[in-house]
Design a protein around this motif. Structure first.
Motif, PDB file in Angstrom:
ATOM      1  N   ILE A 144       6.109  11.195  -0.396  1.00 11.29           N
ATOM      2  CA  ILE A 144       6.565  10.321  -1.135  1.00 11.29           C
ATOM      3  C   ILE A 144       7.895   9.945  -0.445  1.00 11.29           C
ATOM      4  O   ILE A 144       7.964   8.697   0.063  1.00 11.29           O
ATOM      5  CB  ILE A 144       7.158  10.567  -2.590  1.00 11.29           C
ATOM      6  CG1 ILE A 144       5.745  10.611  -3.488  1.00 11.29           C
ATOM      7  CG2 ILE A 144       8.011   9.295  -3.088  1.00 11.29           C
ATOM      8  CD1 ILE A 144       5.937  10.783  -4.735  1.00 11.29           C
ATOM      9  N   LEU A 145       8.842  10.889   0.089  1.00  8.90           N
ATOM     10  CA  LEU A 145       9.820  10.781   0.651  1.00  8.90           C
ATOM     11  C   LEU A 145       9.698  10.128   2.189  1.00  8.90           C
ATOM     12  O   LEU A 145      10.145   9.125   2.605  1.00  8.90           O
ATOM     13  CB  LEU A 145      10.910  12.097   1.081  1.00  8.90           C
ATOM     14  CG  LEU A 145      12.032  11.962   1.709  1.00  8.90           C
ATOM     15  CD1 LEU A 145      13.017  10.921   0.882  1.00  8.90           C
ATOM     16  CD2 LEU A 145      12.655  13.032   1.950  1.00  8.90           C
ATOM     17  N   TRP A 146       8.515  10.682   2.917  1.00  3.50           N
ATOM     18  CA  TRP A 146       8.083   9.956   4.194  1.00  3.50           C
ATOM     19  C   TRP A 146       7.539   8.596   3.998  1.00  3.50           C
ATOM     20  O   TRP A 146       8.058   7.818   4.907  1.00  3.50           O
ATOM     21  CB  TRP A 146       7.041  10.838   4.778  1.00  3.50           C
ATOM     22  CG  TRP A 146       6.449  10.504   5.980  1.00  3.50           C
ATOM     23  CD1 TRP A 146       6.996  10.336   7.463  1.00  3.50           C
ATOM     24  CD2 TRP A 146       5.371   9.679   6.282  1.00  3.50           C
ATOM     25  NE1 TRP A 146       6.456   9.760   8.354  1.00  3.50           N
ATOM     26  CE2 TRP A 146       5.316   9.333   7.630  1.00  3.50           C
ATOM     27  CE3 TRP A 146       4.060   9.162   5.511  1.00  3.50           C
ATOM     28  CZ2 TRP A 146       4.421   8.479   8.287  1.00  3.50           C
ATOM     29  CZ3 TRP A 146       3.328   8.417   5.975  1.00  3.50           C
ATOM     30  CH2 TRP A 146       3.518   8.199   7.376  1.00  3.50           C
ATOM     31  N   LEU A 147       6.813   8.309   2.854  1.00  2.00           N
ATOM     32  CA  LEU A 147       6.248   6.954   2.667  1.00  2.00           C
ATOM     33  C   LEU A 147       7.572   6.015   2.629  1.00  2.00           C
ATOM     34  O   LEU A 147       7.414   4.887   2.886  1.00  2.00           O
ATOM     35  CB  LEU A 147       5.403   6.969   1.664  1.00  2.00           C
ATOM     36  CG  LEU A 147       3.941   7.298   1.777  1.00  2.00           C
ATOM     37  CD1 LEU A 147       3.322   7.574   0.714  1.00  2.00           C
ATOM     38  CD2 LEU A 147       3.203   6.678   2.658  1.00  2.00           C
ATOM     39  N   LYS A 202       7.295   3.607   5.464  1.00  2.00           N
ATOM     40  CA  LYS A 202       6.459   2.594   5.019  1.00  2.00           C
ATOM     41  C   LYS A 202       5.332   2.152   5.850  1.00  2.00           C
ATOM     42  O   LYS A 202       5.262   1.089   6.565  1.00  2.00           O
ATOM     43  CB  LYS A 202       7.462   1.264   4.791  1.00  2.00           C
ATOM     44  CG  LYS A 202       8.604   1.461   3.728  1.00  2.00           C
ATOM     45  CD  LYS A 202       9.302   0.264   3.715  1.00  2.00           C
ATOM     46  CE  LYS A 202      10.392   0.352   2.679  1.00  2.00           C
ATOM     47  NZ  LYS A 202      11.481   1.362   2.837  1.00  2.00           N
ATOM     48  N   PRO A 203       4.556   3.130   6.239  1.00  2.00           N
ATOM     49  CA  PRO A 203       3.601   3.078   7.477  1.00  2.00           C
ATOM     50  C   PRO A 203       2.562   2.207   7.099  1.00  2.00           C
ATOM     51  O   PRO A 203       1.709   1.592   8.264  1.00  2.00           O
ATOM     52  CB  PRO A 203       2.870   4.482   7.484  1.00  2.00           C
ATOM     53  CG  PRO A 203       3.239   4.957   5.948  1.00  2.00           C
ATOM     54  CD  PRO A 203       4.324   4.229   5.457  1.00  2.00           C
ATOM     55  N   ARG A 229       0.795  -1.266  -0.071  1.00  2.00           N
ATOM     56  CA  ARG A 229       0.059  -0.022  -0.018  1.00  2.00           C
ATOM     57  C   ARG A 229       0.899   1.330   0.060  1.00  2.00           C
ATOM     58  O   ARG A 229       0.395   2.130  -0.885  1.00  2.00           O
ATOM     59  CB  ARG A 229      -1.050  -0.072   1.260  1.00  2.00           C
ATOM     60  CG  ARG A 229      -1.952  -0.974   0.921  1.00  2.00           C
ATOM     61  CD  ARG A 229      -3.160  -1.142   2.103  1.00  2.00           C
ATOM     62  NE  ARG A 229      -3.314   0.124   2.827  1.00  2.00           N
ATOM     63  CZ  ARG A 229      -3.949   0.169   3.825  1.00  2.00           C
ATOM     64  NH1 ARG A 229      -4.329  -0.873   4.861  1.00  2.00           N
ATOM     65  NH2 ARG A 229      -3.965   1.191   4.556  1.00  2.00           N
ATOM     66  N   TRP A 230       2.055   1.227   0.819  1.00  2.00           N
ATOM     67  CA  TRP A 230       2.838   2.490   0.823  1.00  2.00           C
ATOM     68  C   TRP A 230       3.454   2.831  -0.637  1.00  2.00           C
ATOM     69  O   TRP A 230       3.495   3.718  -0.993  1.00  2.00           O
ATOM     70  CB  TRP A 230       3.801   2.324   1.971  1.00  2.00           C
ATOM     71  CG  TRP A 230       4.952   1.442   1.607  1.00  2.00           C
ATOM     72  CD1 TRP A 230       5.107   0.179   1.970  1.00  2.00           C
ATOM     73  CD2 TRP A 230       6.030   1.688   0.691  1.00  2.00           C
ATOM     74  NE1 TRP A 230       5.975  -0.339   1.369  1.00  2.00           N
ATOM     75  CE2 TRP A 230       6.905   0.372   0.618  1.00  2.00           C
ATOM     76  CE3 TRP A 230       6.597   2.921   0.185  1.00  2.00           C
ATOM     77  CZ2 TRP A 230       8.007   0.455   0.114  1.00  2.00           C
ATOM     78  CZ3 TRP A 230       7.896   2.749  -0.464  1.00  2.00           C
ATOM     79  CH2 TRP A 230       8.559   1.712  -0.747  1.00  2.00           C
TER      80      TRP A 230
END
Length: 155
Positions: free
Chosen positions: A146-149, A153-154, A81-82
């Motif tokens: 996007i960088l955070w994801l 990878k939450p 999903r991420w």
């Protein structure tokens, strides 16, 4: 160094280039715009267009390549999903970035013409600038997300 780490390094480096170049371009265009000096704006926009073509475009092209290689090397399914969210945001950011490139080119050309004629910047320049400024928020925001994801990878 393993192939995976090398590709991961290139992928992270590409993200840094996209974010760094985007931040720098926005800062320099904003500072040039604040002067209202057509010649200075034209020179700055010329450099911005070159920087976008060399740095941002190359990173934007390499990101899906390195990302795809990382998926392959780690056997990560595209159904994460991420990852799906990241890909959707990548397309979303692109929908704002591509028009911005053309806006920058036109703003450069309008500023060049005004400088050559020793005249004021035309209204079209200001319309484009406001649109360019507004497009930066969703485009850059999507890139930050996007960088955070990629890191968190939450889900």
């Amino acid at each position: 160094m393993t192939l995976y780490l090398l590709v991961k390094y290139l992928h992270v480096r590409g993200a840094i280039v996209i974010l760094g170049t985007g931040t720098g371009i926005a800062f320099f265009m904003l500072m040039a715009h604040r002067t209202s000096d057509a010649e200075f704006i034209a020179r700055t926009a010329s450099v911005v267009v070159i920087a976008d073509a060399i740095f941002t475009l190359s990173a934007v092209i390499l990101q899906p390549v390195t990302g795809g290689l990382l998926m392959m090397l780690s056997a990560m399914p595209i159904t994460e999903r991420w990852l799906l969210a990241s890909l959707g945001l990548y397309v979303f950011a692109g929908l704002f970035w591509v028009p911005v490139v053309f806006m920058q080119i036109e703003m450069r050309d309008l500023a060049r013409k005004a400088a050559e004629q020793r005249g004021a910047l035309p209204e079209r320049y200001f319309v484009l600038y406001r649109r360019w400024f507004a497009f930066g928020f969703p485009g850059f925001g999507a890139t930050m997300l996007i960088l955070w994801l990629m890191i968190a990878k939450p889900f």
